[in-house]
Design a protein around this motif. Structure first.
Motif, PDB file in Angstrom:
ATOM      1  N   ASN A 138      20.372 -17.605 -53.675  1.00  0.00           N
ATOM      2  CA  ASN A 138      20.409 -16.406 -54.432  1.00  0.00           C
ATOM      3  C   ASN A 138      20.513 -15.089 -53.983  1.00  0.00           C
ATOM      4  OD1 ASN A 138      20.387 -15.092 -57.184  1.00  0.00           O
ATOM      5  ND2 ASN A 138      18.490 -15.935 -58.191  1.00  0.00           N
ATOM      6  N   HIS A 140      20.099 -13.051 -56.003  1.00  0.00           N
ATOM      7  CA  HIS A 140      19.715 -11.389 -56.565  1.00  0.00           C
ATOM      8  C   HIS A 140      18.361 -11.886 -57.431  1.00  0.00           C
ATOM      9  CE1 HIS A 140      23.840  -9.504 -56.722  1.00  0.00           C
ATOM     10  NE2 HIS A 140      23.853 -10.334 -57.490  1.00  0.00           N
ATOM     11  N   LEU A 141      17.528 -12.381 -56.208  1.00  0.00           N
ATOM     12  CA  LEU A 141      15.412 -12.755 -56.695  1.00  0.00           C
ATOM     13  C   LEU A 141      15.321 -11.616 -57.653  1.00  0.00           C
ATOM     14  CD1 LEU A 141      14.774 -14.524 -53.571  1.00  0.00           C
ATOM     15  CD2 LEU A 141      15.781 -15.752 -55.937  1.00  0.00           C
ATOM     16  N   SER A 142      14.955 -12.254 -58.564  1.00  0.00           N
ATOM     17  CA  SER A 142      13.340 -11.440 -59.678  1.00  0.00           C
ATOM     18  C   SER A 142      12.406 -11.040 -58.636  1.00  0.00           C
ATOM     19  CB  SER A 142      13.306 -11.806 -60.493  1.00  0.00           C
ATOM     20  OG  SER A 142      12.623 -13.499 -60.543  1.00  0.00           O
ATOM     21  N   GLU A 143      10.905  -9.852 -58.791  1.00  0.00           N
ATOM     22  CA  GLU A 143      10.521 -10.037 -58.306  1.00  0.00           C
ATOM     23  C   GLU A 143       9.064 -11.104 -58.190  1.00  0.00           C
ATOM     24  OE1 GLU A 143       6.388  -6.869 -57.702  1.00  0.00           O
ATOM     25  OE2 GLU A 143       8.316  -6.675 -59.303  1.00  0.00           O
ATOM     26  N   ALA A 144       9.136 -12.473 -59.352  1.00  0.00           N
ATOM     27  CA  ALA A 144       8.355 -12.871 -59.167  1.00  0.00           C
ATOM     28  C   ALA A 144       9.172 -14.077 -58.299  1.00  0.00           C
ATOM     29  CB  ALA A 144       8.498 -14.011 -60.703  1.00  0.00           C
ATOM     30  N   GLU A 145      10.687 -14.007 -58.538  1.00  0.00           N
ATOM     31  CA  GLU A 145      11.080 -15.455 -57.744  1.00  0.00           C
ATOM     32  C   GLU A 145      10.660 -14.674 -56.119  1.00  0.00           C
ATOM     33  OE1 GLU A 145      14.817 -16.734 -60.694  1.00  0.00           O
ATOM     34  OE2 GLU A 145      15.055 -14.860 -59.187  1.00  0.00           O
ATOM     35  N   GLU A 146      10.553 -13.604 -55.350  1.00  0.00           N
ATOM     36  CA  GLU A 146      10.519 -12.675 -54.489  1.00  0.00           C
ATOM     37  C   GLU A 146       9.101 -13.047 -54.061  1.00  0.00           C
ATOM     38  OE1 GLU A 146      11.705  -8.523 -53.952  1.00  0.00           O
ATOM     39  OE2 GLU A 146      14.040  -9.372 -53.489  1.00  0.00           O
ATOM     40  N   ASN A 147       7.996 -13.264 -54.752  1.00  0.00           N
ATOM     41  CA  ASN A 147       7.500 -13.533 -54.717  1.00  0.00           C
ATOM     42  C   ASN A 147       6.413 -15.257 -54.082  1.00  0.00           C
ATOM     43  OD1 ASN A 147       6.145 -10.756 -54.768  1.00  0.00           O
ATOM     44  ND2 ASN A 147       5.963 -10.923 -57.313  1.00  0.00           N
ATOM     45  N   LYS A 148       7.965 -15.799 -55.356  1.00  0.00           N
ATOM     46  CA  LYS A 148       7.305 -17.647 -55.342  1.00  0.00           C
ATOM     47  C   LYS A 148       7.791 -17.452 -53.915  1.00  0.00           C
ATOM     48  CE  LYS A 148       9.261 -21.888 -57.277  1.00  0.00           C
ATOM     49  NZ  LYS A 148       9.884 -22.106 -58.259  1.00  0.00           N
TER      50      LYS A 148
END
Length: 223
Positions: A138, A140-148
């Motif tokens: 992906n 276009h990761l969100s901040e939450a997804e990047e943290n995950k």
């Protein structure tokens, strides 16, 4: 119940090393596998243990095991679990012992436990790698997804370290005494040049290992 099938699984590897891939085994090749598997069980004292648990004799247990091996056609390319189930059912029927009683009679040895741990960790690593790859695809990761993603990467690194340690522990258990002694000697020498005594000892151990391997092949072929 690994103890009942471990000898079979061990016997398949030397055969493949010696002969390569064999689409259809001859009767003699099948007999070689059976002889080797039975010898492994006998050397481990498993027939004596089965005799005590079932109130029979070691000779009868050996004969029963040979018949069950042939009935289960252990030389076929089948999943380990299928072979294991067939062996357990056959030995349970022949001894009158339940699968649970067979397990108590032939408990898993440390090598089986270590191998199971390696397999479990390998599955965990593969699953986490797949999840990570899917997430990284992906753009276009969100901040939450990047943290995950960071958390999952840390988990994967930890699992890989555990897997490496588990594989090293399994390797140690699978070593013969001479292999273990040679490994310890090599570790002791490290980056230094071996002394004359160390070099001589290494040659002796390597010769002993070759003899053990030759004996294993002779045992496999019933020589």
């Amino acid at each position: 119940m690994k103890p009942l099938c471990i000898a079979v699984l061990l016997s398949l590897s030397p055969l493949s090393w010696a002969m390569g891939e064999i689409p259809h085994m001859t009767e003699e090749q099948q007999q070689q596998i059976l002889r080797f598997a039975v010898t492994q069980m006998r050397d481990k004292g498993d027939f004596d243990r089965l005799a005590r648990c079932s109130g029979s004799s070691a000779a009868k247990m050996e004969s029963l095991y040979s018949k069950v091996l042939r009935r289960c056609q252990v030389w076929d390319e089948r999943e380990e679990n299928a072979v294991e189930r067939c062996l357990i059912e056959g030995m349970s029927e022949g001894t009158g012992l339940t699968p649970e009683q067979l397990h108590d009679c032939l408990p898993d040895d440390p090598e089986d436990i270590a191998a199971d741990r390696v397999e479990a960790l390998q599955r965990q690593v593969a699953t986490l790698e797949s999840q990570l790859n899917e997430l990284m695809d992906n753009d276009h990761l969100s901040e939450a997804e990047e943290n995950k993603l960071d958390v999952m990467q840390a988990q994967l690194d930890g699992l890989r370290d555990e897997l490496l340690q588990a594989e090293e522990a399994l390797d140690q258990l699978q070593m013969t005494d001479s292999e273990r002694e040679l490994d310890a000697l090599i570790q002791a020498i490290g980056d230094n040049e071996p002394t004359a005594a160390q070099a001589q000892k290494m040659q002796q151990l390597q010769h002993q290992m070759r003899q053990e391997q030759q004996q294993e092949v002779r045992q496999l072929f019933g020589q």
